[in-house]
Scaffold this motif. Structure first.
Motif, mmCIF file in Angstrom:
data_model
loop_
_atom_site.group_PDB
_atom_site.id
_atom_site.type_symbol
_atom_site.label_atom_id
_atom_site.label_comp_id
_atom_site.label_asym_id
_atom_site.label_seq_id
_atom_site.Cartn_x
_atom_site.Cartn_y
_atom_site.Cartn_z
ATOM 1 N N LEU A 121 -0.316 7.679 10.467
ATOM 2 C CA LEU A 121 0.927 7.531 9.694
ATOM 3 C C LEU A 121 0.688 7.806 8.215
ATOM 4 O O LEU A 121 1.256 8.738 7.646
ATOM 5 C CB LEU A 121 1.516 6.124 9.894
ATOM 6 N N TRP A 122 -0.173 7.008 7.602
ATOM 7 C CA TRP A 122 -0.402 7.169 6.162
ATOM 8 C C TRP A 122 -0.924 8.569 5.836
ATOM 9 O O TRP A 122 -0.437 9.226 4.924
ATOM 10 C CB TRP A 122 -1.382 6.098 5.649
ATOM 11 N N ASP A 123 -1.896 9.036 6.594
ATOM 12 C CA ASP A 123 -2.496 10.346 6.326
ATOM 13 C C ASP A 123 -1.458 11.468 6.452
ATOM 14 O O ASP A 123 -1.425 12.388 5.634
ATOM 15 C CB ASP A 123 -3.664 10.600 7.288
ATOM 16 N N SER A 124 -0.592 11.378 7.473
ATOM 17 C CA SER A 124 0.461 12.394 7.648
ATOM 18 C C SER A 124 1.357 12.464 6.418
ATOM 19 O O SER A 124 1.708 13.550 5.948
ATOM 20 C CB SER A 124 1.325 12.069 8.872
ATOM 21 N N LEU A 125 1.722 11.290 5.905
ATOM 22 C CA LEU A 125 2.663 11.260 4.779
ATOM 23 C C LEU A 125 1.984 11.553 3.443
ATOM 24 O O LEU A 125 2.609 12.112 2.533
ATOM 25 C CB LEU A 125 3.391 9.913 4.735
ATOM 26 N N ARG A 126 0.714 11.224 3.325
ATOM 27 C CA ARG A 126 -0.014 11.532 2.079
ATOM 28 C C ARG A 126 -0.032 13.039 1.833
ATOM 29 O O ARG A 126 0.051 13.501 0.696
ATOM 30 C CB ARG A 126 -1.437 10.957 2.156
ATOM 31 N N GLY A 127 -0.100 13.802 2.902
ATOM 32 C CA GLY A 127 -0.122 15.265 2.764
ATOM 33 C C GLY A 127 1.132 15.840 2.141
ATOM 34 O O GLY A 127 1.074 16.841 1.430
ATOM 35 N N ILE A 128 2.285 15.198 2.394
ATOM 36 C CA ILE A 128 3.536 15.717 1.828
ATOM 37 C C ILE A 128 3.873 15.016 0.504
ATOM 38 O O ILE A 128 4.980 15.125 0.003
ATOM 39 C CB ILE A 128 4.719 15.604 2.811
ATOM 40 N N ILE A 164 0.850 -1.213 0.000
ATOM 41 C CA ILE A 164 0.000 0.000 0.000
ATOM 42 C C ILE A 164 0.877 1.252 0.000
ATOM 43 O O ILE A 164 0.618 2.203 -0.734
ATOM 44 C CB ILE A 164 -0.992 0.018 1.184
ATOM 45 N N TRP A 165 1.919 1.257 0.816
ATOM 46 C CA TRP A 165 2.848 2.390 0.785
ATOM 47 C C TRP A 165 3.328 2.599 -0.654
ATOM 48 O O TRP A 165 3.370 3.715 -1.158
ATOM 49 C CB TRP A 165 4.076 2.118 1.657
ATOM 50 N N HIS A 166 3.700 1.504 -1.276
ATOM 51 C CA HIS A 166 4.285 1.572 -2.606
ATOM 52 C C HIS A 166 3.283 2.087 -3.645
ATOM 53 O O HIS A 166 3.586 2.967 -4.440
ATOM 54 C CB HIS A 166 4.819 0.196 -3.000
ATOM 55 N N GLN A 167 2.086 1.538 -3.600
ATOM 56 C CA GLN A 167 1.056 1.929 -4.584
ATOM 57 C C GLN A 167 0.627 3.386 -4.413
ATOM 58 O O GLN A 167 0.360 4.082 -5.382
ATOM 59 C CB GLN A 167 -0.198 1.063 -4.417
ATOM 60 N N THR A 168 0.539 3.843 -3.154
ATOM 61 C CA THR A 168 -0.056 5.169 -2.923
ATOM 62 C C THR A 168 0.984 6.285 -2.894
ATOM 63 O O THR A 168 0.698 7.403 -3.302
ATOM 64 C CB THR A 168 -0.853 5.192 -1.606
ATOM 65 N N LEU A 169 2.182 6.005 -2.391
ATOM 66 C CA LEU A 169 3.181 7.069 -2.230
ATOM 67 C C LEU A 169 4.473 6.794 -2.992
ATOM 68 O O LEU A 169 5.417 7.573 -2.890
ATOM 69 C CB LEU A 169 3.513 7.272 -0.741
ATOM 70 N N ASN A 170 4.511 5.650 -3.687
ATOM 71 C CA ASN A 170 5.715 5.287 -4.429
ATOM 72 C C ASN A 170 6.929 5.234 -3.500
ATOM 73 O O ASN A 170 8.023 5.692 -3.827
ATOM 74 C CB ASN A 170 5.944 6.293 -5.564
ATOM 75 N N TRP A 171 6.713 4.703 -2.309
ATOM 76 C CA TRP A 171 7.724 4.717 -1.252
ATOM 77 C C TRP A 171 7.410 3.577 -0.297
ATOM 78 O O TRP A 171 6.265 3.132 -0.225
ATOM 79 C CB TRP A 171 7.632 6.057 -0.508
ATOM 80 N N GLN A 172 8.418 3.104 0.409
ATOM 81 C CA GLN A 172 8.111 2.202 1.520
ATOM 82 C C GLN A 172 9.128 2.412 2.628
ATOM 83 O O GLN A 172 10.265 2.814 2.373
ATOM 84 C CB GLN A 172 8.100 0.752 1.055
ATOM 85 N N PRO A 202 1.953 15.213 -2.747
ATOM 86 C CA PRO A 202 0.940 15.541 -3.756
ATOM 87 C C PRO A 202 1.139 14.687 -5.007
ATOM 88 O O PRO A 202 2.275 14.375 -5.361
ATOM 89 C CB PRO A 202 1.189 17.027 -4.041
ATOM 90 N N GLN A 203 0.051 14.265 -5.588
ATOM 91 C CA GLN A 203 0.087 13.346 -6.745
ATOM 92 C C GLN A 203 0.842 12.048 -6.435
ATOM 93 O O GLN A 203 1.389 11.401 -7.327
ATOM 94 C CB GLN A 203 0.713 14.012 -7.989
ATOM 95 N N GLY A 204 0.870 11.693 -5.149
ATOM 96 C CA GLY A 204 1.474 10.415 -4.786
ATOM 97 C C GLY A 204 2.987 10.353 -4.881
ATOM 98 O O GLY A 204 3.563 9.271 -4.954
ATOM 99 N N GLN A 205 3.663 11.524 -4.873
ATOM 100 C CA GLN A 205 5.136 11.561 -4.864
ATOM 101 C C GLN A 205 5.564 12.562 -3.787
ATOM 102 O O GLN A 205 5.015 13.654 -3.718
ATOM 103 C CB GLN A 205 5.681 12.064 -6.216
ATOM 104 N N PHE A 206 6.552 12.179 -2.986
ATOM 105 C CA PHE A 206 7.003 13.114 -1.948
ATOM 106 C C PHE A 206 7.509 14.415 -2.558
ATOM 107 O O PHE A 206 8.118 14.419 -3.627
ATOM 108 C CB PHE A 206 8.115 12.492 -1.094
#
Length: 245
Positions: free
Chosen positions: A58-65, A11-19, A67-71
């Motif tokens: 956790l996820w919500d905090s990082l989703r905010g930084i 899920i981290w990978h799919q949504t934020l391109n990060w783990q 945008p468009q799923g990339q940090f």
């Protein structure tokens, strides 16, 4: 028996391109345990279930930084960040775990909460951090803090235009404010537009997204500072909330 946070790498990978690395996952887990302990003395959060904590804190905090799923690219290179009204440390603590090169100031008006956060920062060996007990209206007029930050985070308390008045004076020219929201309505965009025009900002984007586990709707509003904020903003303590722009 310790409550274990889910390790939902895909899920981290799919949504934020990060783990998270193994170390970051361990820091998230320890953060969760410390919040559960702190909750006994301080009313920090109602969210204590591991899955819910993972998603809403956790996820919500990082989703905010992201945008468009990339940090945000600048987070990796010593960007200065402020988390206004950090409360139990969200979004600021997950952000510093994820981007340890940035410098983050965690600000709250409640001394007890900041004392608790200082304990967390020590326990998790998070360096590049500062804490501040104050109000956004005060520091926004203080030469040490005004126009000092690249990114300002605010997990929205109150009206978006109030959040804009708290964040934009603290940003350097070109800086970015991230306002975390649940619901968002079109008339809020109009009111916010009026406020940012007065504060030297523009609405860069408003992102609507769905959380990965409970599928609830969330929004993040991104404001870019394009001109100096006039000296009269932020107004005195309590005024922005009583009389939003």
């Amino acid at each position: 028996m310790t409550n274990l946070l889910p390790e939902i790498t895909e899920i981290w990978h799919q949504t934020l391109n990060w783990q998270p690395t193994v170390q970051q996952q361990a820091q998230f887990q320890r953060l969760y345990e410390l919040i559960l302990e702190g909750n006994r003395q301080l009313n920090l959060t109602r969210i204590t279930d591991p899955q819910e904590f993972w998603e809403k804190h956790l996820w919500d905090s990082l989703r905010g930084i992201a945008p468009q799923g990339q940090f945000i690219p600048s987070l990796t290179d010593g960007t200065s960040v402020i988390d206004i009204g950090t409360g139990a440390g969200f979004p600021g603590v997950p952000v510093i775990i994820t981007a340890p090169n940035c410098t983050i100031t965690l600000m709250d008006s409640t001394r007890k909460k900041i004392t608790f956060i200082e304990k967390i920062l020590t326990e998790l060996a998070l360096t590049n951090t500062k804490t501040l007990v104050d109000r956004a209206e005060q520091i926004g007029q203080h030469p040490q803090y005004r126009q000092s930050y690249d990114i300002a985070l605010i997990r929205a308390v109150g009206v978006a235009s109030v959040c804009a008045e708290y964040t934009l004076p603290l940003l350097k020219l070109g800086g970015l404010a991230v306002i975390y929201r649940g619901n968002w309505a079109e008339d809020e965009t109009i009111a916010l537009q009026n406020a940012v025009n007065q504060l030297g900002g523009v609405i860069e984007s408003i992102e609507k997204f769905t959380t990965p586990l409970s599928h609830s709707i969330r929004h993040c509003v991104y404001l870019r500072k394009v001109a100096a904020t006039p000296v009269e903003f932020p107004r005195a303590t309590g005024i922005p909330a009583q009389k939003p722009l």
